[in-house]
Design a protein around this motif. Structure first.
Motif, PDB file in Angstrom:
ATOM      1  N   ARG A  37      14.419 -21.306  37.660  1.00 39.36           N
ATOM      2  CA  ARG A  37      13.209 -20.621  38.139  1.00 39.36           C
ATOM      3  C   ARG A  37      11.962 -21.447  37.804  1.00 39.36           C
ATOM      4  O   ARG A  37      11.081 -21.643  38.644  1.00 39.36           O
ATOM      5  CB  ARG A  37      13.081 -19.232  37.497  1.00 39.36           C
ATOM      6  CG  ARG A  37      13.987 -18.173  38.119  1.00 39.36           C
ATOM      7  CD  ARG A  37      13.970 -16.897  37.277  1.00 39.36           C
ATOM      8  NE  ARG A  37      14.666 -15.784  37.900  1.00 39.36           N
ATOM      9  CZ  ARG A  37      14.079 -14.707  38.410  1.00 39.36           C
ATOM     10  NH1 ARG A  37      12.750 -14.574  38.357  1.00 39.36           N
ATOM     11  NH2 ARG A  37      14.786 -13.741  38.956  1.00 39.36           N
ATOM     12  N   ALA A  38      11.888 -21.910  36.562  1.00 38.16           N
ATOM     13  CA  ALA A  38      10.699 -22.657  36.121  1.00 38.16           C
ATOM     14  C   ALA A  38      10.537 -23.953  36.922  1.00 38.16           C
ATOM     15  O   ALA A  38       9.472 -24.217  37.479  1.00 38.16           O
ATOM     16  CB  ALA A  38      10.784 -22.939  34.620  1.00 38.16           C
ATOM     17  N   VAL A  39      11.580 -24.749  36.992  1.00 39.32           N
ATOM     18  CA  VAL A  39      11.448 -26.057  37.653  1.00 39.32           C
ATOM     19  C   VAL A  39      11.264 -25.898  39.159  1.00 39.32           C
ATOM     20  O   VAL A  39      10.736 -26.796  39.824  1.00 39.32           O
ATOM     21  CB  VAL A  39      12.606 -27.035  37.330  1.00 39.32           C
ATOM     22  CG1 VAL A  39      12.730 -27.230  35.822  1.00 39.32           C
ATOM     23  CG2 VAL A  39      13.923 -26.610  37.950  1.00 39.32           C
ATOM     24  N   ALA A  40      11.701 -24.749  39.709  1.00 40.64           N
ATOM     25  CA  ALA A  40      11.519 -24.498  41.145  1.00 40.64           C
ATOM     26  C   ALA A  40      10.181 -23.825  41.433  1.00 40.64           C
ATOM     27  O   ALA A  40       9.876 -23.524  42.589  1.00 40.64           O
ATOM     28  CB  ALA A  40      12.666 -23.626  41.659  1.00 40.64           C
ATOM     29  N   GLY A  41       9.400 -23.583  40.394  1.00 44.24           N
ATOM     30  CA  GLY A  41       8.096 -22.946  40.586  1.00 44.24           C
ATOM     31  C   GLY A  41       8.167 -21.459  40.871  1.00 44.24           C
ATOM     32  O   GLY A  41       7.212 -20.863  41.355  1.00 44.24           O
ATOM     33  N   TRP A  42       9.314 -20.855  40.564  1.00 39.83           N
ATOM     34  CA  TRP A  42       9.472 -19.400  40.735  1.00 39.83           C
ATOM     35  C   TRP A  42       8.881 -18.687  39.516  1.00 39.83           C
ATOM     36  O   TRP A  42       8.698 -19.297  38.453  1.00 39.83           O
ATOM     37  CB  TRP A  42      10.955 -19.043  40.838  1.00 39.83           C
ATOM     38  CG  TRP A  42      11.604 -19.329  42.146  1.00 39.83           C
ATOM     39  CD1 TRP A  42      11.415 -20.413  42.949  1.00 39.83           C
ATOM     40  CD2 TRP A  42      12.596 -18.520  42.804  1.00 39.83           C
ATOM     41  NE1 TRP A  42      12.215 -20.330  44.056  1.00 39.83           N
ATOM     42  CE2 TRP A  42      12.962 -19.180  43.995  1.00 39.83           C
ATOM     43  CE3 TRP A  42      13.222 -17.310  42.493  1.00 39.83           C
ATOM     44  CZ2 TRP A  42      13.915 -18.658  44.879  1.00 39.83           C
ATOM     45  CZ3 TRP A  42      14.176 -16.796  43.371  1.00 39.83           C
ATOM     46  CH2 TRP A  42      14.509 -17.461  44.560  1.00 39.83           C
ATOM     47  N   PRO A  43       8.624 -17.384  39.654  1.00 41.18           N
ATOM     48  CA  PRO A  43       8.222 -16.622  38.462  1.00 41.18           C
ATOM     49  C   PRO A  43       9.362 -16.607  37.444  1.00 41.18           C
ATOM     50  O   PRO A  43      10.537 -16.579  37.833  1.00 41.18           O
ATOM     51  CB  PRO A  43       7.969 -15.214  39.012  1.00 41.18           C
ATOM     52  CG  PRO A  43       8.708 -15.145  40.313  1.00 41.18           C
ATOM     53  CD  PRO A  43       8.714 -16.540  40.865  1.00 41.18           C
ATOM     54  N   LEU A  44       9.026 -16.627  36.173  1.00 44.60           N
ATOM     55  CA  LEU A  44      10.057 -16.490  35.137  1.00 44.60           C
ATOM     56  C   LEU A  44      10.698 -15.108  35.260  1.00 44.60           C
ATOM     57  O   LEU A  44      10.054 -14.153  35.692  1.00 44.60           O
ATOM     58  CB  LEU A  44       9.455 -16.681  33.747  1.00 44.60           C
ATOM     59  CG  LEU A  44       8.867 -18.075  33.467  1.00 44.60           C
ATOM     60  CD1 LEU A  44       8.304 -18.134  32.052  1.00 44.60           C
ATOM     61  CD2 LEU A  44       9.885 -19.181  33.675  1.00 44.60           C
ATOM     62  N   GLY A  45      11.975 -15.013  34.900  1.00 49.23           N
ATOM     63  CA  GLY A  45      12.698 -13.755  35.040  1.00 49.23           C
ATOM     64  C   GLY A  45      12.693 -12.936  33.767  1.00 49.23           C
ATOM     65  O   GLY A  45      12.130 -13.339  32.747  1.00 49.23           O
TER      66      GLY A  45
END
Lengths: 355, 355
Positions: free
Chosen positions: B293-301
């Motif tokens: 999630r982090a490296v893909a620029g998604w919100p943290l879960g």
């Protein structure tokens, strides 16, 4: 072969959709490899499988190569051509076995099997001609549903008959396919029970989930289901009866109607089931691993439920909401890697887990 | 690139071990593809990745092909050759970034960085010569540990010095590699905190886990750790300080000693960490998905803990116990698909989940 498969063994999976994808991941978790047999190209299961054998189900050489390269064969959909199974069966164990496929590939055979076990189903009749349809409607009444005996899923191959004068139009939509008429069941809710049976005959069931369908497609499964305790026990006993009768090995999805007169079996699916996806976030061992454990001859795992979960399918453009969903507390995202969004296509699901 | 990666994007992973394997599965869960760059053949990550680019880290053409085929680059081990990173850096984003690697690849740089942030570490000294070792032992005392500055893991590249007369023998085992002397820390327990920082700078930490090492190798991690509440808060603040100082993106493992004088940082690892494997069965979103999630620029879960877990590594022949372990209630099995059992080799792990 009755010894458990060692880590490093290869599970052959017929079918390369999302169920094959999640089975493949579960097999990897147990240190096993997977070979997916699937005619389509960029398919969900191939992304995570060790091998993708891309060939048609009529390609006998490919089927032989598949059997050679695996230790056991399982499947992620029930409509596998009989000729392929006939070729594979003497070469490697197929789990669940042929009898489960024979029964569940044909709605009429399935209903006969279930009623033969003393279980309740919707009233039904074999439809051979327009005349037999007229007679069946007289006996069963309307509304009723005309369904093809084979190859139906997600509401496909079905026509509702709201009154007797709709009969011939409904029959025409089936284009001469062998059919069955099913009466409507007045139910208070739809539930399903995901049951597993090991090679040693042990049976384990997950907590029943409560399903909501729309347009013939499952939308949500909620655990725990709103269900009186005796119905919960009945569901487990009923599922065990079905699995034992088939000498079943693997996970089965059993869809049930909850009615004032007890549980009525809607249909059985001899595979992991969409209504069992909640187990990924609600149990130590999910339905996919449970299936792999069973077909590999391992002991069944701990499927007790540790959380309340609502599973919600992401169908078609629903998947565009994924960025928002991913930032919600308690939401687990599961996408299937499908390149193209289509209406009615299952693109993924989420599990909302109650803290 | 600061927009979140869409499902269907490809994550490039440098390294094909078990951490890459579990990162790959997590990426698949979010609908992403993975390309693993790994010189070895039948490696754990390749079993579940979409692509395995098998080439050496000095193969410039292969590195360019790797960069071309992915949207972002991450890694599962910190000792990636600098020349490879120099080549890749202008081509695609590397997350976590170079600064985190520069700091954590060298024990001396890492200690200087940590003390520069005002954090406590073991007493340490740069060892250039036999004379500087003698002097360092005078200052730091014995017992102490002589460690290579680079390329150490699981207790490799280390020599204990129990008394000053062992100094020259210890130095000889390092074969002239640049070294650091570390004093012993009297600790009540070893814990680690698995922290994540998103592309937007948000930080999330998992509950600290309590670690037991044997022969330099992690054996078990237990959550919750036995830890006073203020120490728990200190651990989170300290981890956030490290991540923010590095403008870090991804998951980091921070190993800490709990001492009467507060928390002492043992080491940091700019990647998912063995002591965070418990999150697979203790959280809705595990460390592997959190990293993706982090490296893909998604919100943290949502990494909040829903169960008590003891993670136990299966090292070498431990894996032969897997059949028994798999039948225990509350036990989740995670194997790495390694073909050969070797002493000291991490073959898998289990999580014992308390109901």
């Amino acid at each position: 072969m009755t010894d458990p498969l060692s880590p490093g063994s290869t599970i052959g999976i017929l079918g390369g959709g999302q169920l094959g994808r999640m089975l493949s991941v579960a097999a990897a978790r147990l240190g096993m490899k997977t070979c997916v047999f699937e005619p389509g190209g960029d398919c969900p299961a191939a992304h995570v499988a060790n091998y993708h054998l891309r060939a048609d189900y009529t390609d006998e050489a490919a089927l032989r190569r598949f059997a050679d390269s695996v230790d056991v064969i399982t499947y992620e959909f029930e409509n596998i051509p009989t000729s392929a199974l006939d070729l594979l069966e003497p070469l490697k164990p197929i789990r669940p076995g042929r009898e489960a496929l024979r029964v569940s590939q044909d709605r009429l055979t399935e209903k006969d099997f279930l009623t033969g076990l003393g279980l309740q189903t919707a009233p039904y009749a074999d439809i051979l001609t327009a005349e037999s349809l007229t007679q069946a409607i007289e006996e069963i009444g309307t509304p009723a549903i005309l369904k093809t005996r084979r190859f139906g899923y997600d509401g496909k191959g079905q026509a509702r008959i709201m009154s007797p004068d709709e009969a011939s139009a409904a029959l025409a939509t089936l284009e001469g396919a062998p059919a069955i008429l099913e009466g409507f069941v007045e139910f208070t809710s739809e539930i399903s029970i995901i049951a597993a049976r090991g090679l040693d005959g042990s049976v384990a069931c997950y907590d029943p989930g409560e399903n909501v369908h729309r347009e013939g497609i499952l939308r949500t499964t909620t655990v725990p289901a709103t269900l009186p305790a005796p119905a919960r026990t009945d569901a487990v006993l009923l599922a065990a009866k079905i699995l034992n009768a088939l000498d079943y090995v693997g996970v089965m999805g059993v869809e049930l109607f909850v009615t004032p007169a007890g549980l009525v079996v809607n249909e059985i699916a001899p595979r992991v089931h969409n209504s069992g996806h909640w187990t990924q976030n609600g149990c130590v061992v999910d339905q996919f691993e449970q299936h792999i454990r069973a077909v590999a001859g391992w002991p069944l795992g701990d499927g007790s439920r540790h959380a309340d979960v609502v599973m919600e399918n992401l169908i078609g453009a629903d998947v565009e909401r994924v960025a928002d969903l991913a930032s919600e507390t308690g939401v687990a995202v599961h996408l299937y890697g499908k390149a193209e969004i289509k209406a009615g296509r299952k693109m993924g699901h989420i599990c909302r887990v109650a803290s």
